[in-house]
Motif scaffolding. Structure first.
Motif, PDB file in Angstrom:
ATOM      1  N   UNK A 227      39.066  35.414  44.806  1.00 35.36           N
ATOM      2  CA  UNK A 227      39.782  34.303  45.422  1.00 35.36           C
ATOM      3  C   UNK A 227      38.811  33.185  45.800  1.00 35.36           C
ATOM      4  N   UNK A 228      39.328  31.968  45.862  1.00 34.33           N
ATOM      5  CA  UNK A 228      38.469  30.825  46.158  1.00 34.33           C
ATOM      6  C   UNK A 228      37.792  30.945  47.524  1.00 34.33           C
ATOM      7  N   UNK A 229      38.449  31.578  48.485  1.00 32.30           N
ATOM      8  CA  UNK A 229      37.864  31.645  49.825  1.00 32.30           C
ATOM      9  C   UNK A 229      36.641  32.546  49.875  1.00 32.30           C
ATOM     10  N   UNK A 230      36.351  33.259  48.790  1.00 32.18           N
ATOM     11  CA  UNK A 230      35.153  34.095  48.727  1.00 32.18           C
ATOM     12  C   UNK A 230      33.920  33.299  48.295  1.00 32.18           C
ATOM     13  N   UNK A 231      34.134  32.063  47.865  1.00 34.32           N
ATOM     14  CA  UNK A 231      33.042  31.253  47.330  1.00 34.32           C
ATOM     15  C   UNK A 231      32.840  30.029  48.214  1.00 34.32           C
ATOM     16  N   UNK A 232      31.622  29.812  48.652  1.00 34.01           N
ATOM     17  CA  UNK A 232      31.272  28.617  49.438  1.00 34.01           C
ATOM     18  C   UNK A 232      30.238  27.807  48.669  1.00 34.01           C
ATOM     19  N   UNK A 233      30.523  26.525  48.472  1.00 40.24           N
ATOM     20  CA  UNK A 233      29.618  25.633  47.739  1.00 40.24           C
ATOM     21  C   UNK A 233      29.047  24.607  48.703  1.00 40.24           C
ATOM     22  N   UNK A 234      27.736  24.442  48.661  1.00 37.66           N
ATOM     23  CA  UNK A 234      27.010  23.517  49.522  1.00 37.66           C
ATOM     24  C   UNK A 234      26.289  22.494  48.659  1.00 37.66           C
ATOM     25  N   UNK A 235      26.457  21.212  48.987  1.00 37.64           N
ATOM     26  CA  UNK A 235      25.811  20.148  48.210  1.00 37.64           C
ATOM     27  C   UNK A 235      25.292  19.084  49.182  1.00 37.64           C
ATOM     28  N   UNK A 236      23.985  19.100  49.460  1.00 38.75           N
ATOM     29  CA  UNK A 236      23.438  18.126  50.409  1.00 38.75           C
ATOM     30  C   UNK A 236      23.171  16.778  49.762  1.00 38.75           C
ATOM     31  N   UNK A 237      22.501  16.771  48.639  1.00 40.75           N
ATOM     32  CA  UNK A 237      22.230  15.507  47.948  1.00 40.75           C
ATOM     33  C   UNK A 237      21.891  15.798  46.490  1.00 40.75           C
ATOM     34  N   UNK A 238      22.104  14.805  45.662  1.00 43.59           N
ATOM     35  CA  UNK A 238      21.704  14.853  44.258  1.00 43.59           C
ATOM     36  C   UNK A 238      20.653  13.792  43.993  1.00 43.59           C
ATOM     37  N   UNK A 239      19.809  14.075  43.035  1.00 43.54           N
ATOM     38  CA  UNK A 239      18.885  13.057  42.560  1.00 43.54           C
ATOM     39  C   UNK A 239      19.508  12.291  41.415  1.00 43.54           C
ATOM     40  N   UNK A 240      20.656  11.688  41.684  1.00 41.51           N
ATOM     41  CA  UNK A 240      21.400  10.954  40.661  1.00 41.51           C
ATOM     42  C   UNK A 240      22.463  11.823  40.030  1.00 41.51           C
ATOM     43  N   UNK A 241      23.543  11.182  39.634  1.00 41.91           N
ATOM     44  CA  UNK A 241      24.647  11.882  38.974  1.00 41.91           C
ATOM     45  C   UNK A 241      25.262  11.034  37.881  1.00 41.91           C
ATOM     46  N   UNK A 242      25.749   9.844  38.257  1.00 39.29           N
ATOM     47  CA  UNK A 242      26.308   8.859  37.314  1.00 39.29           C
ATOM     48  C   UNK A 242      27.488   9.392  36.508  1.00 39.29           C
ATOM     49  N   UNK A 514      32.463  23.292  50.842  1.00 39.43           N
ATOM     50  CA  UNK A 514      33.860  23.640  50.579  1.00 39.43           C
ATOM     51  C   UNK A 514      34.469  24.478  51.684  1.00 39.43           C
ATOM     52  N   UNK A 515      33.642  25.070  52.586  1.00 40.84           N
ATOM     53  CA  UNK A 515      34.211  25.835  53.689  1.00 40.84           C
ATOM     54  C   UNK A 515      34.401  24.982  54.941  1.00 40.84           C
ATOM     55  N   UNK A 516      34.116  23.699  54.849  1.00 40.42           N
ATOM     56  CA  UNK A 516      34.397  22.780  55.962  1.00 40.42           C
ATOM     57  C   UNK A 516      35.563  21.853  55.617  1.00 40.42           C
TER      58      UNK A 516
END
Length: 775
Positions: A227-242, A514-516
């Motif tokens: 289930x999705x609630x079992x996965x937490x994704x954290x993303x503070x910053x990227x060095x570019x994405x575009x 994703x957990x916030x």
């Protein structure tokens, strides 16, 4: 109690809003202390993943021997698609993107298997040791071949208005042509990277360089069959994405997660640059055809336009990308009776994907091509033709897909830039210069941009935020947008600080998690501040209503009078420091936390009728570019650039100018030097910085003026600002038009040169020779 409304802006107070506050990570970035995924302290159990890829472009996998991979030093685990516990198709919107090869080869360099080893070097070496045998088939590698084979990833779409055929039958003048528009490599500074850390049971923590953490969460959960609630994704910053990390980041997170679940060890997967360029999608190359009807005065009467996007092997985000190209073939101009067709073509290439502008640039450039053709056919100056055909009260304010333009500012922007840049004086000087200069020819162009702001997929136009106020008055903000260097967190911090009337150092914007804040949209479509800023503001207002009620009870004033400014809360001659009111609220058991939500109003689009309002509003701008072209070699220099860009009420002028400058230079690279090349077998050969040329600092002109057009957005965007991420990219079309203008001088401006993009010196020389009859 009547709801509090948006905190008014008073430039005299200490609010950071409307000021050029520095990027929230600036000091950390220049000092090297800003933490990216690859900088996260390594867990003791960390191991590394890599992939083995095909060396053919199309066919079937006949045999796969991984014994040498298993025997390679340091190898811990090896997986194929048969080892995936859950879903094996990780397509972003539609199916067609297997996590690893599933018998059918879709493109050269497609990942076949993944290997896990103790070190990164061991994993990469092991990935080269598989024995693979394929039966090969003839690949489709070009848009033309895909059209001939009727090979599509999604159905063709079309829209228009008026009796186009009748208009063409009675038009005084007509013209037609073809324009090839190349793709573009994202060339982000930080490559694709993910770190998966197994938690209790089947739970998983993912750290990833992704513009779409919620999609990564969903796909990792589906691949792991949890289930999705079992996965937490954290993303503070990227060095570019575009755009290159909107859908393309998920595959590597999913593979890392599979290994982490199997081995109960932390797994990092970081693609080396050459592999990154080989296995991830690019900006879509387009082949565009147009026919136009106009009169001797240069007025457009009608247009028939077909845009054909090379989507690669799968749909990915191509349906929306080609839609946006179609929506922008008019750019700033009333084309008259118009019919627009958009093909989504399937080829044996890596699946092309989002890139700054999301198809808009590939459509918008057609409008500028058509204006240049009309100018050469009528003998008028290109700027005269552009101004004559601008959307406005005289020409009409409705697009070919039926959307009314509610803010008439295009003419004002062009008029101001035309005067400030001394366009007409320079035009005369350039004509005189070219008349006496046999080798070096100068060109000048001033082109506008009208770019629609909103996701064309309606459901993505929503955002959430979470705000906590702690008992010392400090404030923590979490929202669904991702920081890729564009300053989104800085602007969100400014918004929250302004709403509570405190200084910016009281605000901490945390990692996107994703957990916030759940079910977030990607940070794309220039909508990061529009959506997340409004969501954060909504959360602020919820908390402020509670605080205002407490203040009104304490001082016997009405809550409507309460103002938050300069570190205080005030009403009716009474004042409390913000921190004191927060203490009072805590002691009174008043919640100091709130979620916020926002969804973009007014937008809709009916595909059956080809009409609607796909955009909340339009961002506008104009750029003037001057170039010098060597007609013996095709080499050229960009001499001068003047830009006037519409960002509505600028929340942070310094960040907005930075986005305009960066977007323009990146757009210039797309149109001049960034030349993607595949060999005859379908293998990408422009796969490193030695064979793919992005603009360097020396390509930036000394004369580079950027000004902001100071007019608030007519729509109720956050403080009536406008998006700034993508629109400036298309200002660089002025450079391409200026190069064409210089080439046209070779034939006394009587013909519009056939110049595909990117306009490399070789292509410029071929266009010059064609005008001279030497091709």
């Amino acid at each position: 109690m009547r709801k509090l409304v948006e905190q008014p802006i008073n430039k005299a107070d200490t609010s950071p809003l409307l000021r050029s506050e520095k990027h929230e990570s600036a000091i950390r970035q220049v000092s090297g202390s800003a933490r990216y995924v690859d900088d996260i302290p390594a867990p003791d159990s960390l191991c590394y993943a890599s992939v083995g890829v095909t060396n053919v472009t199309s066919g079937q996998l006949e045999a796969l021997d991984l014994s040498s991979v298993w025997q390679s030093p340091g190898v811990i685990d090896v997986i194929t698609i048969d080892d995936i516990p859950g879903h094996t198709d990780i397509g972003a919107v539609f199916g067609g993107d297997p996590i690893l090869l599933d018998k059918e080869v879709k493109f050269h360099g497609q990942p076949v298997f993944a290997v896990l080893a103790e070190t990164e070097e061991q994993a990469r070496i092991a990935a080269t040791r598989a024995q693979m045998r394929f039966s090969q088939s003839e690949p489709l590698l070009t848009t033309e071949a895909a059209l001939a084979a009727d090979s599509k990833v999604r159905p063709t779409h079309e829209f228009g208005r008026g009796d186009v055929e009748a208009t063409f039958n009675h038009a005084p003048l007509t013209a037609s042509g073809h324009l090839s528009v190349g793709g573009q490599e994202h060339m982000y500074l930080e490559g694709q990277v993910s770190l998966a850390i197994p938690e209790e049971e089947d739970r998983m923590s993912i750290f990833t360089s992704s513009q779409h953490p919620s999609e990564v969460q969903k796909l990792v959960a589906e691949v792991l069959d949890v289930k999705l609630h079992r996965v937490a994704v954290d993303m503070r910053r990227m060095g570019g994405g575009f755009g290159g990390k909107e859908s393309q980041a998920a595959q590597w997170a999913c593979l890392a997660a599979v290994f982490a679940l199997r081995t109960r060890r932390a797994v990092k997967m970081r693609l080396p640059r050459m592999m990154d360029m080989q296995v991830t999608g690019k900006r879509h190359p387009f082949e565009n055809d147009y026919a136009i009807a106009f009169n001797e005065q240069g007025k457009m009467l009608g247009a028939k336009i077909t845009v054909s996007g090379n989507c690669g092997h799968s749909p990915d985000l191509s349906d929306a990308i080609v839609d946006r190209a179609m929506f922008h073939v008019d750019n700033a101009y009333q084309l008259g009776d118009t019919h627009v067709v958009g093909h989504r073509l399937k080829t044996n290439m890596v699946s092309h994907t989002a890139f700054r502008g999301f198809g808009g640039p590939q459509g918008l450039i057609v409008a500028e091509q058509m204006m240049d053709v009309v100018a050469r056919k009528t003998g008028l100056d290109p700027l005269t033709v552009r101004k004559l055909n601008l959307y406005g009260p005289q020409n009409g304010m409705t697009t070919p897909y039926g959307m009314p333009l509610e803010q008439d500012i295009l003419a004002d922007i062009i008029a101001k830039l035309e005067a400030d840049s001394e366009y007409w004086q320079r035009r005369e000087q350039i004509r005189a210069y070219n008349a006496q200069s046999p080798i070096i020819k100068k060109g000048l162009a001033l082109t506008p941009v009208k770019f629609g702001i909103s996701f064309t997929a309606k459901h993505l136009n929503q955002a959430g935020a979470l705000i906590h106020i702690y008992t010392d008055g400090s404030i923590q903000v979490n929202h669904g947008g991702t920081e890729m260097g564009q300053g989104l967190h800085t602007k969100i911090g400014q918004i929250v600080a302004h709403e509570f009337g405190v200084t910016l150092d009281n605000i901490e914007v945390t990692s996107t998690r994703t957990d916030k804040v759940p079910n977030t949209s990607p940070t794309a479509a220039s909508s990061g501040t529009d959506l997340n800023g409004k969501a954060a503001q909504n959360a602020c207002i919820t908390i402020k209503e509670r605080l205002a009620a407490l203040f009104s009870e304490e001082f016997n004033v009405t809550a409507d009078e309460v103002i938050f400014a300069n570190g205080h809360v005030m009403a009716g001659g009474h004042s409390l420091p913000f921190t004191q009111l927060i203490q009072n609220a805590y002691m009174a058991r008043i919640s100091l936390s709130a979620t916020g939500y926002y969804r973009t109003p007014k937008i809709f689009y009916d595909r059956d009728t080809g009409s609607g309002r796909p955009f909340f509003y339009f961002a506008n701008g104009a750029a003037g570019a001057e170039v010098s072209v060597d007609t013996l070699t095709g080499e050229y220099t960009l001499d001068k650039v003047d830009i006037l860009h519409d960002v509505g009420t600028s929340l942070n002028p310094a960040i907005d100018r930075g986005q305009i400058e960066g977007g323009f230079i990146q757009g210039m690279g797309w149109l001049t030097s960034e030349d993607l090349r595949w060999d005859d077998s379908g293998r990408l050969i422009s796969n490193n910085m030695a064979t793919y040329k992005i603009p360097a600092i020396g390509d930036t002109p000394d004369h580079f003026n950027v000004a902001l057009f100071d007019r608030p957005n007519a729509e109720d965007s956050i403080y009536h600002s406008k998006a700034v991420g993508e629109p400036p990219f298309m200002l660089a079309i002025s450079v391409w038009c200026a190069i064409k203008d210089a080439i046209a001088s070779v034939a006394d401006y009587q013909q519009d040169p056939a110049l595909p993009a990117p306009a490399t010196p070789e292509k410029v020389l071929m266009a010059i020779n064609a005008l001279r009859g030497e091709a």
